[in-house]
Design an enzyme around this catalytic site. Structure first.
Site, PDB file in Angstrom:
ATOM      1  N   ARG A 117       3.254  -5.563  15.454  1.00  0.00           N
ATOM      2  CA  ARG A 117       2.372  -4.580  16.120  1.00  0.00           C
ATOM      3  C   ARG A 117       0.908  -4.754  15.736  1.00  0.00           C
ATOM      4  O   ARG A 117       0.025  -4.781  16.594  1.00  0.00           O
ATOM      5  CB  ARG A 117       2.818  -3.157  15.754  1.00  0.00           C
ATOM      6  CG  ARG A 117       4.025  -2.640  16.485  1.00  0.00           C
ATOM      7  CD  ARG A 117       4.398  -1.245  15.972  1.00  0.00           C
ATOM      8  NE  ARG A 117       4.729  -1.320  14.559  1.00  0.00           N
ATOM      9  CZ  ARG A 117       5.967  -1.470  14.095  1.00  0.00           C
ATOM     10  NH1 ARG A 117       6.987  -1.494  14.921  1.00  0.00           N
ATOM     11  NH2 ARG A 117       6.197  -1.552  12.793  1.00  0.00           N
ATOM     12  N   ARG A 196      -0.364  -6.446   2.243  1.00  0.00           N
ATOM     13  CA  ARG A 196      -0.047  -6.012   0.892  1.00  0.00           C
ATOM     14  C   ARG A 196      -0.681  -6.998  -0.083  1.00  0.00           C
ATOM     15  O   ARG A 196      -0.663  -8.210   0.163  1.00  0.00           O
ATOM     16  CB  ARG A 196       1.473  -5.967   0.674  1.00  0.00           C
ATOM     17  CG  ARG A 196       2.178  -4.769   1.310  1.00  0.00           C
ATOM     18  CD  ARG A 196       1.812  -3.456   0.630  1.00  0.00           C
ATOM     19  NE  ARG A 196       2.514  -2.310   1.180  1.00  0.00           N
ATOM     20  CZ  ARG A 196       2.032  -1.508   2.137  1.00  0.00           C
ATOM     21  NH1 ARG A 196       0.841  -1.729   2.668  1.00  0.00           N
ATOM     22  NH2 ARG A 196       2.736  -0.470   2.564  1.00  0.00           N
ATOM     23  N   GLU A 225      -3.214  -2.607  -7.633  1.00  0.00           N
ATOM     24  CA  GLU A 225      -4.086  -1.600  -7.030  1.00  0.00           C
ATOM     25  C   GLU A 225      -4.135  -0.380  -7.953  1.00  0.00           C
ATOM     26  O   GLU A 225      -3.078   0.140  -8.287  1.00  0.00           O
ATOM     27  CB  GLU A 225      -3.555  -1.173  -5.662  1.00  0.00           C
ATOM     28  CG  GLU A 225      -3.794  -2.210  -4.609  1.00  0.00           C
ATOM     29  CD  GLU A 225      -3.307  -1.789  -3.238  1.00  0.00           C
ATOM     30  OE1 GLU A 225      -2.977  -0.605  -3.028  1.00  0.00           O
ATOM     31  OE2 GLU A 225      -3.249  -2.665  -2.361  1.00  0.00           O
ATOM     32  N   HIS A 244      -7.657   0.145  -0.100  1.00  0.00           N
ATOM     33  CA  HIS A 244      -6.445   0.368   0.700  1.00  0.00           C
ATOM     34  C   HIS A 244      -6.647   1.546   1.676  1.00  0.00           C
ATOM     35  O   HIS A 244      -5.905   2.539   1.613  1.00  0.00           O
ATOM     36  CB  HIS A 244      -5.224   0.603  -0.211  1.00  0.00           C
ATOM     37  CG  HIS A 244      -3.915   0.303   0.472  1.00  0.00           C
ATOM     38  ND1 HIS A 244      -2.818  -0.198  -0.184  1.00  0.00           N
ATOM     39  CD2 HIS A 244      -3.519   0.449   1.766  1.00  0.00           C
ATOM     40  CE1 HIS A 244      -1.804  -0.342   0.663  1.00  0.00           C
ATOM     41  NE2 HIS A 244      -2.208   0.043   1.862  1.00  0.00           N
TER      42      HIS A 244
HETATM   43  C1  DGY Z   1       1.235   1.463   5.321  1.00  0.00           C
HETATM   44  O1  DGY Z   1       1.521   2.431   6.037  1.00  0.00           O
HETATM   45  O2  DGY Z   1       2.078   0.656   4.959  1.00  0.00           O
HETATM   46  C2  DGY Z   1      -0.176   1.298   4.931  1.00  0.00           C
HETATM   47  O3  DGY Z   1      -0.357   0.353   3.941  1.00  0.00           O
HETATM   48  C3  DGY Z   1      -0.795   2.633   4.543  1.00  0.00           C
HETATM   49  O4  DGY Z   1      -2.175   2.446   4.591  1.00  0.00           O
END
Ligand code: DGY
Length: 283
Positions: A117, A196, A225, A244
């Site tokens: 997506r 990530r 993080e 993030h």
């Molecule tokens: C997620 O929803 O996985 C995102 O990293 C949140 O920002």
């Protein structure tokens, strides 16, 4: 925290939920609803083995994250944070033909690692900049609505002016961008990560940026993080970094909250979760 009587869990991506935590919650645990689309913080196999459905928030943050990936791409290419510091530090003395030259976006090649997506939403934005879009994703077929060409991973690294990461964190994608991958990228390339942190080997990235083996990187996610404030990456001008926040728009965070709440309520009622990552629990 005493969770002995908990029957539902609403979790953030910073909560590590393993089998031990599930067991501590007690046999009455009916659902784990993650307030995120990514669910690498949850041991889904352990949940499935215990018959616990795990919910996530797909779609809620697609556009916000794609917008932010593009914002990072442009910030790194045109050195916006660095320019901001340059002016505020009083270093701007005069206009200069070679001052803070950046990388062109128009017509450049964008390589998407992951064409789900969010990857597709980034590709749609790139068409407005006449970019050539290529992608690597062993699990996704071409989408006739989007002009993007599937390539193998090495070709993507070698041909892209911008490499943007949109893959979940799995054992296969951990350190996908390592020293070897970075060495295949163009010296003028920019790496963007909104997926990530551990998808990128931070030490290898530091060395590649320090030695100017790639032009720049823009990270919304890091490993760990937050990054310690004395981390060597933070000494580099060719690194753009954010805490993030790719999904941190009012709309996305609101939609995520609704989806997570709906998953939670469905689980509590013993109904099928609207967005379940382990539907095997329903047999
Ligand atoms: C997620 O929803 O996985 C995102 O990293 C949140 O920002």
């Amino acid at each position: 925290e005493d969770r002995t009587n908990a029957s539902v869990m609403e979790t953030l991506l910073t909560d590590k939920i393993d089998g031990e935590v599930m067991d501590a919650a007690g046999a009455g645990l009916k659902v784990i609803s993650n307030y995120a689309v990514g669910f690498d913080n949850i041991d889904v196999d352990a949940a499935t083995a215990r018959g616990i459905p795990v919910g996530n928030t797909p779609g809620a943050l697609t556009d916000a994250t794609a917008d932010f990936a593009f914002a990072l791409l442009m910030s790194a290419a045109r050195r916006i944070p660095e320019s901001n510091r340059f002016v505020r530090d009083g270093r701007w003395k005069t206009w200069g033909p070679m001052l803070l030259l950046g990388t062109d976006i128009q017509g450049a090649t964008l390589g998407l690692v992951g064409f789900g997506r969010i990857g597709k939403a980034v590709a749609r934005r790139a068409t407005g900049f006449d970019m050539r879009v290529i992608y690597y994703d062993p699990n996704e077929k071409p989408d006739p609505a989007i002009k993007a060409t599937p390539v193998d991973f090495e070709t993507l690294l070698e041909e892209s002016d911008f490499v943007s990461l949109h893959t979940p964190l799995t054992p296969d994608t951990r350190h996908l961008i390592d020293a070897e991958a970075l060495s295949r990228m163009k010296r003028t390339a920019v790496l963007i990560n909104t997926s990530r942190g551990p998808v990128v080997d931070m030490d290898a990235l530091y060395e590649a940026l320090r030695d100017e083996r790639i032009f720049a990187a823009a990270l919304d996610v890091t490993d760990p993080e937050p990054l310690p404030t004395d981390h060597p990456l933070l000494t580099l001008d060719n690194l753009v970094i954010a805490p993030h926040i790719a999904s941190a728009s009012h709309t996305a965070r609101g939609n995520m909250a609704w989806m997570a709440a709906n998953n939670l309520i469905a689980g509590l009622k013993g109904e099928r979760l609207p967005h379940c990552v382990n539907p095997q629990v329903y047999g």
